[in-house]
Design an enzyme around this catalytic site. Structure first.
Site, short mmCIF file in Angstrom:
data_model
loop_
_atom_site.label_atom_id
_atom_site.label_comp_id
_atom_site.label_asym_id
_atom_site.label_seq_id
_atom_site.Cartn_x
_atom_site.Cartn_y
_atom_site.Cartn_z
N ARG A 235 0.80 -1.17 -0.02
CA ARG A 235 0.14 -0.09 -0.03
C ARG A 235 0.97 1.14 0.06
NH1 ARG A 235 -3.20 -3.08 -1.20
NH2 ARG A 235 -5.14 -3.73 -0.44
N GLU A 264 -3.09 7.87 -5.70
CA GLU A 264 -3.40 7.22 -7.22
C GLU A 264 -4.60 7.68 -7.79
OE1 GLU A 264 -0.99 3.14 -5.57
OE2 GLU A 264 -2.94 3.13 -6.15
N HIS A 283 0.63 0.84 -10.39
CA HIS A 283 0.01 -0.01 -9.64
C HIS A 283 -0.50 -1.21 -10.87
CE1 HIS A 283 -3.09 -0.26 -5.97
NE2 HIS A 283 -2.67 -1.50 -6.57
#
Length: 316
Positions: A235, A264, A283
């Site tokens: 994370r 993000e 990601h």
């Protein structure tokens, strides 16, 4: 039964997964993406809501009283007000352990990238440097074997275990740092400071909690080897981004590979954007085709189990 799928574009690459498997559960309203202002309208009178990162807040649930089930295309569920959902009798189910292979694979893509320097040597060849070499073998950029290197793994869930398994096959020395000492662990265990101090590669596979938020900070980075590499696929907020950028720019550690950031999509002023020896992927560790297909299957199984009165993967 009506089903609102709020951010289908987070599940597909060139339309490689088809939503028709959901049709057996009800009437589908499929939205590529949903902004906060559109959420209530997109849900409307649907009983089932499926999403990845769209926030399902108390206000949304109050505005959409027909919601009975929220299914997540994700393991994390911090985008849903779990307590209020429970109060309203709304079942929330996530999808766990679908990305184990893909995320562990990406960790080693990073490690091999750092040690084998494939990108740099491809660039050198394309620039004609090999053509002008007086020697048959052109290797001005140092490379390294990963066998014998120390991989410290923070977190020992499914992904941490798979990462350790792969590291063992490569002949790496493995150190595990986790909140609860694992039973029958075949690897060395240590507190996080010791694990960081010994690491050639330090990789994070822990959940985001009050204890792990900002755990990668100047204090931890200062105990690492100057030659060490930091990897984070867990994370984003696990890392204090400003302090990591400072450590990289001042050569406190050799490199960082990150698949997640605190915000993000990435913001233009992210301090790590131009940090020295910092490689950032958007990601993508979870996003292999097989991984997303597995995730979609789990989401469908969750709906079927709930409709049969035996919900699985409940988080509330």
């Amino acid at each position: 039964m009506k089903i609102a799928v709020l951010d289908w574009d987070t599940m597909i690459c060139n339309n490689d997964i088809f939503p028709q498997a959901l049709e057996k559960f009800g009437e589908i309203s499929l939205f590529p993406m949903t902004s906060p202002e559109e959420t209530a309208a997109h849900i409307g009178d649907s009983e089932i809501v499926l999403c990845n990162k769209v926030k399902i807040t108390r206000e949304i649930m109050e505005s959409c009283p027909n919601i009975r089930y929220i299914g997540l295309f994700a393991t994390g569920f911090n985008n849903v007000d779990i307590d209020f959902a429970k109060e309203k009798g709304i079942i929330v189910c996530n999808a766990g352990q679908y990305s184990t292979n893909a995320v562990a694979q990406q960790v080693f893509a990073y490690i091999l990238d750092h040690c084998s320097r494939i990108r740099q040597y491809d660039g050198a060849v394309r620039n004609g440097e090999w053509e002008t070499s007086p020697c048959f073998s052109y290797f001005p950029i140092p490379t390294a074997e990963i066998a014998g290197k120390t991989l410290s793994i923070v977190g020992f869930g499914a992904i941490g275990k798979k990462t350790a398994e792969i590291a063992s096959a490569f002949g790496m020395h493995i150190i595990i740092s986790t909140r609860t000492k694992p039973r029958n662990c075949p690897y060395e265990t240590a507190d996080i400071d010791t694990a960081a101090k010994k690491a050639d590669f330090l990789t994070f596979h822990c959940p985001l909690t009050d204890q792990t938020r900002g755990i990668v900070n100047a204090e931890l980075l200062n105990v690492m080897k100057q030659s060490a590499v930091l990897i984070n696929t867990s994370r984003g907020p696990v890392v204090n981004e400003r302090e990591l950028a400072d450590a990289l720019n001042n050569d406190k550690i050799a490199a960082a590979y990150l698949d997640v950031l605190a915000e993000e999509p990435m913001k233009p002023d992210t301090p790590l954007k131009f940090a020295k020896n910092c490689l950032i992927t958007p990601h993508t560790a979870w996003a292999a085709y097989e991984t997303r297909l597995r995730l979609f299957d789990i989401v469908c199984q969750n709906i079927e189990s709930w409709q049969n009165g035996k919900p699985q993967n409940k988080v509330n």
